[in-house]
Each structure stands twice: as structure tokens, then as C-alpha cells.
Design a protein around this motif. Structure first.
Motif, PDB file in Angstrom:
ATOM      1  N   UNK A 138       0.831  -1.209   0.000  1.00  0.00           N
ATOM      2  CA  UNK A 138       0.000   0.000   0.000  1.00  0.00           C
ATOM      3  C   UNK A 138       0.863   1.255   0.000  1.00  0.00           C
ATOM      4  N   UNK A 139       1.947   1.227   0.786  1.00  0.00           N
ATOM      5  CA  UNK A 139       2.843   2.394   0.821  1.00  0.00           C
ATOM      6  C   UNK A 139       3.459   2.645  -0.547  1.00  0.00           C
ATOM      7  N   UNK A 140       3.925   1.585  -1.190  1.00  0.00           N
ATOM      8  CA  UNK A 140       4.568   1.737  -2.499  1.00  0.00           C
ATOM      9  C   UNK A 140       3.576   2.293  -3.525  1.00  0.00           C
ATOM     10  N   UNK A 141       2.349   1.790  -3.482  1.00  0.00           N
ATOM     11  CA  UNK A 141       1.343   2.276  -4.426  1.00  0.00           C
ATOM     12  C   UNK A 141       1.055   3.760  -4.185  1.00  0.00           C
ATOM     13  N   UNK A 142       0.933   4.138  -2.897  1.00  0.00           N
ATOM     14  CA  UNK A 142       0.675   5.544  -2.582  1.00  0.00           C
ATOM     15  C   UNK A 142       1.862   6.424  -2.977  1.00  0.00           C
ATOM     16  N   UNK A 143       3.085   5.953  -2.671  1.00  0.00           N
ATOM     17  CA  UNK A 143       4.277   6.751  -2.957  1.00  0.00           C
ATOM     18  C   UNK A 143       4.463   6.963  -4.445  1.00  0.00           C
ATOM     19  N   UNK A 144       4.238   5.922  -5.245  1.00  0.00           N
ATOM     20  CA  UNK A 144       4.425   6.066  -6.692  1.00  0.00           C
ATOM     21  C   UNK A 144       3.276   6.828  -7.336  1.00  0.00           C
ATOM     22  N   UNK A 145       2.163   6.936  -6.623  1.00  0.00           N
ATOM     23  CA  UNK A 145       1.062   7.769  -7.115  1.00  0.00           C
ATOM     24  C   UNK A 145       1.351   9.247  -6.842  1.00  0.00           C
ATOM     25  N   UNK A 146       1.838   9.519  -5.638  1.00  0.00           N
ATOM     26  CA  UNK A 146       2.159  10.907  -5.264  1.00  0.00           C
ATOM     27  C   UNK A 146       3.352  11.417  -6.059  1.00  0.00           C
ATOM     28  N   UNK A 147       4.343  10.542  -6.279  1.00  0.00           N
ATOM     29  CA  UNK A 147       5.565  10.946  -6.990  1.00  0.00           C
ATOM     30  C   UNK A 147       5.637  10.182  -8.313  1.00  0.00           C
ATOM     31  N   UNK A 148       5.183  10.757  -9.389  1.00  0.00           N
ATOM     32  CA  UNK A 148       5.160  10.065 -10.685  1.00  0.00           C
ATOM     33  C   UNK A 148       6.563   9.730 -11.194  1.00  0.00           C
ATOM     34  N   UNK A 149       6.609   8.839 -12.147  1.00  0.00           N
ATOM     35  CA  UNK A 149       7.874   8.512 -12.802  1.00  0.00           C
ATOM     36  C   UNK A 149       8.399   9.742 -13.512  1.00  0.00           C
ATOM     37  N   UNK A 150       9.678   9.992 -13.382  1.00  0.00           N
ATOM     38  CA  UNK A 150      10.288  11.169 -13.984  1.00  0.00           C
ATOM     39  C   UNK A 150      10.605  12.240 -12.983  1.00  0.00           C
ATOM     40  N   UNK A 151       9.996  12.149 -11.796  1.00  0.00           N
ATOM     41  CA  UNK A 151      10.356  13.081 -10.725  1.00  0.00           C
ATOM     42  C   UNK A 151      11.509  12.474  -9.938  1.00  0.00           C
ATOM     43  N   UNK A 152      12.333  13.322  -9.301  1.00  0.00           N
ATOM     44  CA  UNK A 152      13.453  12.763  -8.525  1.00  0.00           C
ATOM     45  C   UNK A 152      12.989  11.769  -7.467  1.00  0.00           C
ATOM     46  N   UNK A 153      11.919  12.137  -6.752  1.00  0.00           N
ATOM     47  CA  UNK A 153      11.428  11.237  -5.699  1.00  0.00           C
ATOM     48  C   UNK A 153      10.877   9.941  -6.294  1.00  0.00           C
ATOM     49  N   UNK A 154      10.095  10.089  -7.357  1.00  0.00           N
ATOM     50  CA  UNK A 154       9.491   8.915  -7.983  1.00  0.00           C
ATOM     51  C   UNK A 154      10.533   7.963  -8.549  1.00  0.00           C
ATOM     52  N   UNK A 155      11.561   8.511  -9.200  1.00  0.00           N
ATOM     53  CA  UNK A 155      12.607   7.658  -9.762  1.00  0.00           C
ATOM     54  C   UNK A 155      13.421   6.986  -8.661  1.00  0.00           C
ATOM     55  N   UNK A 156      13.656   7.718  -7.561  1.00  0.00           N
ATOM     56  CA  UNK A 156      14.406   7.138  -6.448  1.00  0.00           C
ATOM     57  C   UNK A 156      13.631   5.974  -5.826  1.00  0.00           C
ATOM     58  N   UNK A 157      12.328   6.169  -5.635  1.00  0.00           N
ATOM     59  CA  UNK A 157      11.511   5.101  -5.050  1.00  0.00           C
ATOM     60  C   UNK A 157      11.500   3.881  -5.952  1.00  0.00           C
ATOM     61  N   UNK A 158      11.300   4.083  -7.229  1.00  0.00           N
ATOM     62  CA  UNK A 158      11.205   2.972  -8.178  1.00  0.00           C
ATOM     63  C   UNK A 158      12.522   2.216  -8.342  1.00  0.00           C
ATOM     64  N   UNK A 159      13.630   2.931  -8.162  1.00  0.00           N
ATOM     65  CA  UNK A 159      14.937   2.298  -8.373  1.00  0.00           C
ATOM     66  C   UNK A 159      15.497   1.635  -7.115  1.00  0.00           C
ATOM     67  N   UNK A 160      14.990   2.032  -5.951  1.00  0.00           N
ATOM     68  CA  UNK A 160      15.581   1.511  -4.712  1.00  0.00           C
ATOM     69  C   UNK A 160      14.670   0.555  -3.935  1.00  0.00           C
ATOM     70  N   UNK A 161      13.376   0.641  -4.151  1.00  0.00           N
ATOM     71  CA  UNK A 161      12.452  -0.229  -3.398  1.00  0.00           C
ATOM     72  C   UNK A 161      12.170  -1.482  -4.218  1.00  0.00           C
ATOM     73  N   UNK A 162      12.567  -2.656  -3.731  1.00  0.00           N
ATOM     74  CA  UNK A 162      12.319  -3.887  -4.491  1.00  0.00           C
ATOM     75  C   UNK A 162      10.835  -4.256  -4.482  1.00  0.00           C
ATOM     76  N   UNK A 163      10.361  -4.731  -5.602  1.00  0.00           N
ATOM     77  CA  UNK A 163       8.955  -5.157  -5.692  1.00  0.00           C
ATOM     78  C   UNK A 163       8.814  -6.645  -5.972  1.00  0.00           C
ATOM     79  N   UNK A 164       9.930  -7.343  -5.976  1.00  0.00           N
ATOM     80  CA  UNK A 164       9.904  -8.804  -6.157  1.00  0.00           C
ATOM     81  C   UNK A 164      11.034  -9.397  -5.336  1.00  0.00           C
ATOM     82  N   UNK A 165      10.950 -10.697  -5.108  1.00  0.00           N
ATOM     83  CA  UNK A 165      11.953 -11.384  -4.294  1.00  0.00           C
ATOM     84  C   UNK A 165      12.546 -12.535  -5.079  1.00  0.00           C
ATOM     85  N   UNK A 166      13.848 -12.570  -5.121  1.00  0.00           N
ATOM     86  CA  UNK A 166      14.555 -13.676  -5.770  1.00  0.00           C
ATOM     87  C   UNK A 166      15.302 -14.454  -4.702  1.00  0.00           C
TER      88      UNK A 166
END
Length: 217
Positions: free
Chosen positions: A140-168
């Protein structure tokens, strides 16, 4: 997260206590079961020429597989012993009173083990519930964060690049971590060294130890 970590420790401790009590219980019940079988064989031999007394034991068995079943076998043998000749000693030093004491002790241990097992299962269920809840919160946090900070914004790109969304998972389980030496230290502490190279890919280590003749169990 702190609550989950605390519950993980609670679950681990509960499991360790359950396993320790299980070993103690199984040892006592297995010893009781062995004694029951030997006594029953002796009774059938002892009363082979006394049909009335032999009939008391004829259908008794000592081949149960479960913990409760083994204690039930012991109770049925004990009851037959008491009915036929309570002062008879089927094995050297084995009196009816002594056997009953041993059976009751095994019964108490079984009850304690059942309690420890229930406590562990409860702790494990709580851990599972908390883990699922935390996972849902993270999603839920990730969905809210990526909604508030779209792709292309510094915050949005940082969240998308550093928060893992899958597990290997690792390609292989952690390697065994072998104890090389264990040395007693002042104050009831112990110093442990490990064989180099062990424990690869492990993310935690818990060491439980007891002092023979000092710690219970």
C-alpha cells in the motif's frame, strides 16, 4: 517492523522450548513403554497356569505408536496389575507404586509438551498474520508513494529504483555453520568460534546452549 522482529524472537523461543520439551517427553514415554512391554510379557508368563488371572492380561497390548497411546497402554497394564496382585514384582525393583509414579510423571510431561506445542503454534500463527499485514502495508505504501511521486520526478525515480517489488531467493540454502570450539568464560558466558566458510547466505544466527547439570532439560 519492530513488532514483527519481536514476534520472530517470540516464535523462535517458543519453538526451541517446544523441541526441548518434546525430547524430554519422548525419552520418558519411550522408557515407560519399554517397561510396560516387559512387565506385560512377564505377567503373561507368570500367570500362564492361572486362567482367571491370565484373562486380565490376555488382550492387553504394548504396541501403541502415539505418545498418548503408549501412556494408555501403561495405564491399562497398571490397572490389570493392581487387580490381580498389587504386591507382585514383575521386574527387579519394579513395584506398582513405582510404576504408577513413573506413568504419572510421563503424563505430566506430555501435558507440558502439549502446552508448549500449542504456545509455539499460536506464536507461529501470530507471526504469519503480522508478516502478511506488514507485506500489505508495504504494498500500500509503495502504491501511494508512486502515485504521489510520478515517474520522472526525482522522488518517484528514487523510489522505483531503490524499493524492491519482487523477491529472488538464493540459488542454494545457507551452508552449515559448524562450531569449532566452545570455551567457558567467567560469569556463565561461553566463547564460540566457527569453522571458516560456513553460514554462507544466512541472514541470521541464533545459538542456544545449556550447561549440563545446571540448566533444566
Amino acid at each position: 517492523i519492530t513488532g514483527l522482529e519481536t514476534q520472530m524472537e517470540t516464535e523462535t523461543d517458543a519453538e526451541a522450548e517446544m523441541i526441548a520439551k518434546r525430547g524430554e517427553t519422548d525419552a520418558a514415554i519411550d522408557a515407560l513403554h519399554s517397561t510396560t512391554a516387559r512387565c506385560l510379557r512377564m505377567a503373561k508368563n507368570h500367570y500362564r497356569d492361572l486362567p482367571a488371572k491370565l484373562a486380565v492380561f490376555q488382550n492387553l497390548r504394548a504396541d501403541a505408536g502415539s505418545r498418548a497411546g503408549k501412556i494408555q497402554d501403561a495405564l491399562e497394564w497398571e490397572s490389570g496389575w493392581e487387580k490381580t496382585d498389587a504386591i507382585w514384582v514383575p521386574l527387579p525393583g519394579m513395584t506398582l507404586a513405582g510404576f504408577k509414579t513413573t506413568r504419572l510423571a510421563a503424563t505430566t510431561l506430555l501435558e507440558a509438551f502439549v502446552g508448549k506445542k500449542a504456545a509455539w503454534e499460536s506464536a507461529d500463527a501470530t507471526l504469519d498474520t503480522q508478516g502478511r499485514a506488514l507485506n500489505a502495508d508495504c504494498i500500500a505504501w509503495y502504491e501511494a508513494a508512486t502515485t504521489v511521486f510520478p515517474e520522472g520526478t526525482p522522488e518517484g525515480d528514487m523510489i522505483r529504483s531503490t524499493v524492491p517489488t519482487s523477491y529472488t531467493p538464493p540459488s542454494s540454502p545457507p551452508t552449515a555453520l559448524l562450531i569449532a570450539t566452545a570455551t567457558a568464560q567467567p560469569g556463565g558466558e561461553i566463547a564460540i568460534t566457527y569453522v571458516p566458510g560456513g553460514g554462507q547466505d544466512a541472514n541470521s544466527l541464533r545459538l542456544r546452549w545449556q550447561v549440563v547439570g545446571v540448566d533444566p532439560g
